[in-house]
Design a protein around this motif. Structure first.
Motif, PDB file in Angstrom:
ATOM      1  N   ARG A  43      21.927 -40.264 -10.921  1.00 52.93           N
ATOM      2  CA  ARG A  43      21.441 -39.193 -11.776  1.00 52.93           C
ATOM      3  C   ARG A  43      22.602 -38.285 -12.178  1.00 52.93           C
ATOM      4  O   ARG A  43      23.532 -38.090 -11.399  1.00 52.93           O
ATOM      5  CB  ARG A  43      20.365 -38.382 -11.042  1.00 52.93           C
ATOM      6  CG  ARG A  43      19.051 -39.116 -10.868  1.00 52.93           C
ATOM      7  CD  ARG A  43      18.287 -38.685  -9.625  1.00 52.93           C
ATOM      8  NE  ARG A  43      18.022 -37.257  -9.576  1.00 52.93           N
ATOM      9  CZ  ARG A  43      16.902 -36.663 -10.009  1.00 52.93           C
ATOM     10  NH1 ARG A  43      15.941 -37.382 -10.550  1.00 52.93           N
ATOM     11  NH2 ARG A  43      16.734 -35.360  -9.887  1.00 52.93           N
ATOM     12  N   PRO A  44      22.532 -37.708 -13.370  1.00 54.74           N
ATOM     13  CA  PRO A  44      23.680 -36.976 -13.897  1.00 54.74           C
ATOM     14  C   PRO A  44      23.682 -35.477 -13.582  1.00 54.74           C
ATOM     15  O   PRO A  44      24.179 -34.681 -14.384  1.00 54.74           O
ATOM     16  CB  PRO A  44      23.516 -37.183 -15.409  1.00 54.74           C
ATOM     17  CG  PRO A  44      22.041 -37.153 -15.612  1.00 54.74           C
ATOM     18  CD  PRO A  44      21.466 -37.842 -14.393  1.00 54.74           C
ATOM     19  N   PHE A  45      23.176 -35.089 -12.424  1.00 54.48           N
ATOM     20  CA  PHE A  45      22.983 -33.665 -12.195  1.00 54.48           C
ATOM     21  C   PHE A  45      24.014 -33.040 -11.269  1.00 54.48           C
ATOM     22  O   PHE A  45      24.033 -31.822 -11.086  1.00 54.48           O
ATOM     23  CB  PHE A  45      21.566 -33.407 -11.679  1.00 54.48           C
ATOM     24  CG  PHE A  45      20.494 -33.942 -12.588  1.00 54.48           C
ATOM     25  CD1 PHE A  45      20.508 -33.631 -13.937  1.00 54.48           C
ATOM     26  CD2 PHE A  45      19.499 -34.767 -12.113  1.00 54.48           C
ATOM     27  CE1 PHE A  45      19.545 -34.131 -14.797  1.00 54.48           C
ATOM     28  CE2 PHE A  45      18.517 -35.269 -12.947  1.00 54.48           C
ATOM     29  CZ  PHE A  45      18.543 -34.952 -14.296  1.00 54.48           C
ATOM     30  N   GLY A  46      24.866 -33.851 -10.656  1.00 47.71           N
ATOM     31  CA  GLY A  46      25.976 -33.325  -9.881  1.00 47.71           C
ATOM     32  C   GLY A  46      25.564 -32.289  -8.863  1.00 47.71           C
ATOM     33  O   GLY A  46      24.583 -32.437  -8.134  1.00 47.71           O
ATOM     34  N   LYS A  47      26.324 -31.201  -8.836  1.00 44.27           N
ATOM     35  CA  LYS A  47      26.100 -30.156  -7.840  1.00 44.27           C
ATOM     36  C   LYS A  47      24.797 -29.397  -8.076  1.00 44.27           C
ATOM     37  O   LYS A  47      24.274 -28.749  -7.161  1.00 44.27           O
ATOM     38  CB  LYS A  47      27.282 -29.194  -7.857  1.00 44.27           C
ATOM     39  CG  LYS A  47      27.404 -28.350  -6.599  1.00 44.27           C
ATOM     40  CD  LYS A  47      28.725 -27.624  -6.554  1.00 44.27           C
ATOM     41  CE  LYS A  47      28.804 -26.758  -5.307  1.00 44.27           C
ATOM     42  NZ  LYS A  47      30.071 -26.042  -5.210  1.00 44.27           N
ATOM     43  N   ILE A  48      24.249 -29.481  -9.295  1.00 47.24           N
ATOM     44  CA  ILE A  48      22.963 -28.838  -9.566  1.00 47.24           C
ATOM     45  C   ILE A  48      21.887 -29.425  -8.661  1.00 47.24           C
ATOM     46  O   ILE A  48      20.976 -28.737  -8.195  1.00 47.24           O
ATOM     47  CB  ILE A  48      22.567 -29.031 -11.045  1.00 47.24           C
ATOM     48  CG1 ILE A  48      23.561 -28.312 -11.962  1.00 47.24           C
ATOM     49  CG2 ILE A  48      21.157 -28.530 -11.300  1.00 47.24           C
ATOM     50  CD1 ILE A  48      23.617 -26.829 -11.763  1.00 47.24           C
ATOM     51  N   GLU A  49      21.988 -30.726  -8.366  1.00 43.68           N
ATOM     52  CA  GLU A  49      20.944 -31.410  -7.612  1.00 43.68           C
ATOM     53  C   GLU A  49      20.911 -30.984  -6.154  1.00 43.68           C
ATOM     54  O   GLU A  49      19.844 -30.727  -5.600  1.00 43.68           O
ATOM     55  CB  GLU A  49      21.153 -32.921  -7.700  1.00 43.68           C
ATOM     56  CG  GLU A  49      20.014 -33.725  -7.125  1.00 43.68           C
ATOM     57  CD  GLU A  49      19.917 -35.115  -7.718  1.00 43.68           C
ATOM     58  OE1 GLU A  49      18.851 -35.720  -7.575  1.00 43.68           O
ATOM     59  OE2 GLU A  49      20.896 -35.599  -8.314  1.00 43.68           O
ATOM     60  N   ASP A  50      22.070 -30.917  -5.519  1.00 45.23           N
ATOM     61  CA  ASP A  50      22.078 -30.603  -4.101  1.00 45.23           C
ATOM     62  C   ASP A  50      23.017 -29.467  -3.727  1.00 45.23           C
ATOM     63  O   ASP A  50      23.027 -29.030  -2.582  1.00 45.23           O
ATOM     64  CB  ASP A  50      22.446 -31.842  -3.283  1.00 45.23           C
ATOM     65  CG  ASP A  50      21.215 -32.542  -2.732  1.00 45.23           C
ATOM     66  OD1 ASP A  50      20.206 -31.854  -2.509  1.00 45.23           O
ATOM     67  OD2 ASP A  50      21.269 -33.765  -2.525  1.00 45.23           O
ATOM     68  N   GLY A  51      23.802 -28.985  -4.660  1.00 44.78           N
ATOM     69  CA  GLY A  51      24.726 -27.901  -4.357  1.00 44.78           C
ATOM     70  C   GLY A  51      24.086 -26.530  -4.429  1.00 44.78           C
ATOM     71  O   GLY A  51      24.656 -25.554  -3.943  1.00 44.78           O
TER      72      GLY A  51
END
Length: 313
Positions: A43-51
């Motif tokens: 998925r293209p969400f990077g740190k938004i997803e788990d940061g």
């Protein structure tokens, strides 16, 4: 006569598909340029997803929607599960695949190492990095989570400044407060604590912060509190406008301190480690000062011991 270089359509590779990658890809695609976005995750969400800590659910959904909308442009080709340097060589991507340009937009998914002698020897032995810590905490309530992977401790020192370090300090304060309340038979989930604030929850149970006996969490920041980038100073801002932004930063941070109980030690940068029996027992800090917009080290140092150190630089 027009050269081949000026007539050949452009195709750009973007490494990283999250906020910065989607933004640059979307802008290029809107100009008619073909873009291949390489993302190491599915998925293209990077740190938004788990940061982002779990209480940021509205911001997370907003960013998911914005990233998805940008990457859905017909001129963008999304390539998931592809790590540059592992699945495709960087030199190969630049030189052999025919891209007009290669843009690095791989963001802040990897923590910046603590630049102190011996730091890597005490990772997991008193020193923790923000990204794995926040990711672990976000999934702590799930059935397959490993609660022993990290230990949220009272009297934690946080290195950094800005929203990320405030989030880390909040996690520490919320979890240690919740643990103290559980000792008294009071079960309050951390999201309720985050929304209402620690003092208000304690007041509802006839308690004060001092009743819990917590030492609290401290953020150590190399600049001043008014310099913490929790509100952005607009480009070309007048001195009056800049002063208002700095004042609003102070107001927001003061509110967070009252609501969650952490402290901020400004004008201090980690200078060396205090290691005892192979464990990180604290840090020696060096005082700094601000000259113009520069951080300048002074000759003054001080020692601060703590139960744990989390780097959020």
């Amino acid at each position: 006569m027009t050269s081949e270089a000026t007539t050949r359509p452009h195709c750009v590779a973007v490494i990283g598909g999250a906020v910065s990658g989607a933004e640059v890809a979307g802008r290029l695609a809107n100009k008619g340029i073909s873009v291949a976005v390489f993302e190491q995750n599915p998925r293209p969400f990077g740190k938004i997803e788990d940061g982002l800590p779990r209480w940021h659910h509205k911001l997370r959904e907003k960013e998911y929607s914005a990233i998805g909308a940008k990457l859905s442009h017909p001129n963008i080709f999304y390539v998931p599960n592809t790590e540059v340097g592992r699945d495709v060589g960087f030199a190969e991507l630049c030189n052999d695949w025919g891209f007009s340009s290669v843009i690095l937009a791989n963001g802040a998914w990897r923590d910046r190492p603590v630049q102190l002698d011996g730091a890597e020897d005490v990772v997991g032995k008193g020193l923790t990095y923000q990204n794995p810590f926040v990711t672990w905490w976000n999934h702590l309530d799930e059935a397959d989570a490993d609660p022993s992977l990290f230990d949220v401790k009272d009297d934690t020192l946080v290195l950094g400044g800005g929203l990320a370090s405030i989030d880390v300090a909040k996690i520490v304060m919320l979890e240690t407060t919740r643990a103290k309340l559980l000792e008294r038979g009071i079960d309050v989930d951390v999201i309720t604590l985050e929304v209402k604030g620690i003092p208000k929850i304690l007041e509802g149970h006839g308690l004060t912060v001092s009743d819990l006996g917590l030492k609290g969490c401290t953020i150590f920041y190399r600049r001043r509190v008014e310099d913490m980038p929790v509100v952005t100073i607009p480009d070309g801002a007048t001195p009056e406008r800049e002063a208002k932004v700095r004042a609003s930063r102070q107001t927001l941070i003061d509110k967070a301190i009252r609501k969650y109980g952490f402290e901020i030690q400004e004008l201090a940068v980690a200078d060396s480690l205090i290691i005892e029996d192979g464990q990180l027992a604290g840090l020696v800090f060096r005082r700094t000062k601000i000259e113009g917009n520069r951080v300048v080290s002074t000759d003054e140092t001080f020692e601060r011991r703590g139960a744990a150190v989390i780097s959020s630089i």
